[in-house]
Scaffold this active site. Structure first.
Site, short mmCIF file in Angstrom:
data_model
loop_
_atom_site.label_atom_id
_atom_site.label_comp_id
_atom_site.label_asym_id
_atom_site.label_seq_id
_atom_site.Cartn_x
_atom_site.Cartn_y
_atom_site.Cartn_z
N LYS A 31 -36.06 -6.67 -1.06
CA LYS A 31 -36.63 -7.03 0.25
C LYS A 31 -35.59 -7.83 1.02
O LYS A 31 -35.01 -8.77 0.49
CB LYS A 31 -37.89 -7.86 0.06
CG LYS A 31 -38.53 -8.33 1.37
CD LYS A 31 -39.90 -8.94 1.13
CE LYS A 31 -39.91 -10.44 0.99
NZ LYS A 31 -39.69 -11.18 2.23
N LYS A 56 -41.42 -8.15 10.29
CA LYS A 56 -42.65 -8.67 10.93
C LYS A 56 -42.61 -8.52 12.45
O LYS A 56 -42.70 -9.49 13.21
CB LYS A 56 -42.87 -10.14 10.56
CG LYS A 56 -43.09 -10.36 9.07
CD LYS A 56 -43.52 -11.78 8.77
CE LYS A 56 -43.77 -12.02 7.29
NZ LYS A 56 -42.51 -12.09 6.49
N LEU A 57 -42.52 -7.26 12.89
CA LEU A 57 -42.41 -7.00 14.33
C LEU A 57 -43.72 -7.27 15.07
O LEU A 57 -44.81 -7.05 14.54
CB LEU A 57 -42.08 -5.53 14.58
CG LEU A 57 -40.72 -4.98 14.20
CD1 LEU A 57 -40.60 -3.55 14.72
CD2 LEU A 57 -39.60 -5.84 14.77
N ASP A 92 -44.52 -6.76 19.45
CA ASP A 92 -44.00 -6.69 20.82
C ASP A 92 -44.88 -5.71 21.61
O ASP A 92 -45.88 -5.23 21.07
CB ASP A 92 -42.52 -6.24 20.80
CG ASP A 92 -41.72 -6.85 21.95
OD1 ASP A 92 -42.21 -6.79 23.10
OD2 ASP A 92 -40.63 -7.38 21.70
O1 C5P Z 1 -39.46 -16.92 -4.50
P1 C5P Z 1 -40.81 -16.35 -4.26
O2 C5P Z 1 -41.30 -15.47 -5.37
O3 C5P Z 1 -41.84 -17.38 -3.85
O4 C5P Z 1 -40.56 -15.39 -3.00
C1 C5P Z 1 -41.62 -14.74 -2.35
C2 C5P Z 1 -41.10 -13.91 -1.20
O5 C5P Z 1 -42.21 -13.36 -0.52
C3 C5P Z 1 -40.31 -14.68 -0.16
O6 C5P Z 1 -39.36 -13.77 0.40
C4 C5P Z 1 -41.34 -15.05 0.86
O7 C5P Z 1 -40.81 -15.23 2.13
C5 C5P Z 1 -42.23 -13.81 0.82
N1 C5P Z 1 -43.60 -14.02 1.28
C6 C5P Z 1 -44.46 -14.94 0.70
N2 C5P Z 1 -45.73 -15.07 1.16
C7 C5P Z 1 -46.15 -14.31 2.16
C8 C5P Z 1 -45.31 -13.37 2.76
C9 C5P Z 1 -44.03 -13.26 2.27
O8 C5P Z 1 -44.09 -15.63 -0.24
N3 C5P Z 1 -47.39 -14.42 2.57
#
Ligand code: C5P
Length: 235
Positions: A38, A67-68, A70
């Site tokens: 990702k 995360k668009l 517009d």
């Molecule tokens: O390191 P960790 O496992 O916490 O990473 C989770 C990933 O998922 C990060 O890229 C974070 O920005 C993303 N994310 C999240 N919660 C959300 C949406 C995205 O933790 N609701």
């Protein structure tokens, strides 16, 4: 069509690092242990978009977490361009008009469109402050249904919402869940977490797991263990 083909494909590793060089180092370390990455805003603003295309061409699957949101025309033009990048998934905020515009623009391209229902950092007071007189759970449910109606490929949600979302949207949409922590792993700043086993059993298709892999003494081994846990949960 967006369902994972193997247990390993269910693990999505976020490249939450400041530079493309560091991202390359992570990928070198992980080798064949991780097939799906990702790329979020941090890396996008440091050459990550060109790198996302390179990574997809090298055979990895890439989730562009943009995360668009517009006006419809701008969303459509953006999605048309992302369709040329070879991405597996991209995100947009789950606003009905934006989702419909994205789905039309995507057409028959293989790009999977994921709706972000309500950011998990938002609670009731945050929604009220932003002008929404609604419960978080109600808004998540409403937007999940709107995502399905718009023809989106799936949604991003907390693993704690996964089983409710599965019942709500059915089997055709994929559920992508961050907030995953293997038993014994450092929780960090995540508050609402689940183990890989529980998340898979709750109906998650893809697990986004960052720090438990990246901060491990042996990241490859950590990734392989999560994949084994996923395999066992599916058995
Ligand atoms: O390191 P960790 O496992 O916490 O990473 C989770 C990933 O998922 C990060 O890229 C974070 O920005 C993303 N994310 C999240 N919660 C959300 C949406 C995205 O933790 N609701």
């Amino acid at each position: 069509m967006y369902r994972p083909k193997t247990a390993r494909d269910r693990l999505i590793l976020p490249l939450d690092v400041p530079t493309v060089d560091e991202a390359r180092a992570v990928i070198d370390t992980l080798g064949d242990s991780v097939t799906f990455y990702k790329i979020g805003m941090q890396l996008q603003f440091a050459g990550g978009l060109a790198f996302a295309e390179e990574l997809a061409k090298s055979g990895k699957q890439v989730f562009l977490d943009v995360k668009l949101l517009d006006i419809d025309n701008t969303i459509a033009k953006a999605v048309e361009n992302v369709c040329r990048m070879g991405m597996t998934f991209m995100t947009l905020h789950a606003y009905p008009k934006a989702m419909r515009a994205a789905v039309v623009a995507r057409g028959n391209n293989g790009l999977g469109l994921l709706g972000v229902t309500v950011l998990t950092s938002m609670d009731q007071p945050d929604l009220a402050e932003a002008g929404y007189a609604t419960d978080v759970a109600d808004l998540v449910a409403k937007r999940a249904v709107q995502a399905r109606e718009a023809g989106m490929s799936g949604i991003v949600c907390s693993p704690l919402e996964a089983s409710a979302m599965r019942k709500l949207v059915g089997d055709d949409m994929v559920l992508v869940t961050p907030g995953i922590r293997p038993r014994g792993a450092d929780v960090g700043d995540q508050k609402r977490i689940m183990t890989p086993t529980d998340a898979i059993r709750a109906g998650s298709d893809y697990l986004v797991v960052g720090r438990p892999v990246l901060a491990a003494d042996n990241p490859r081994l950590a990734a392989d263990r999560i994949v084994e846990e996923i395999e066992q949960a599916l058995a």
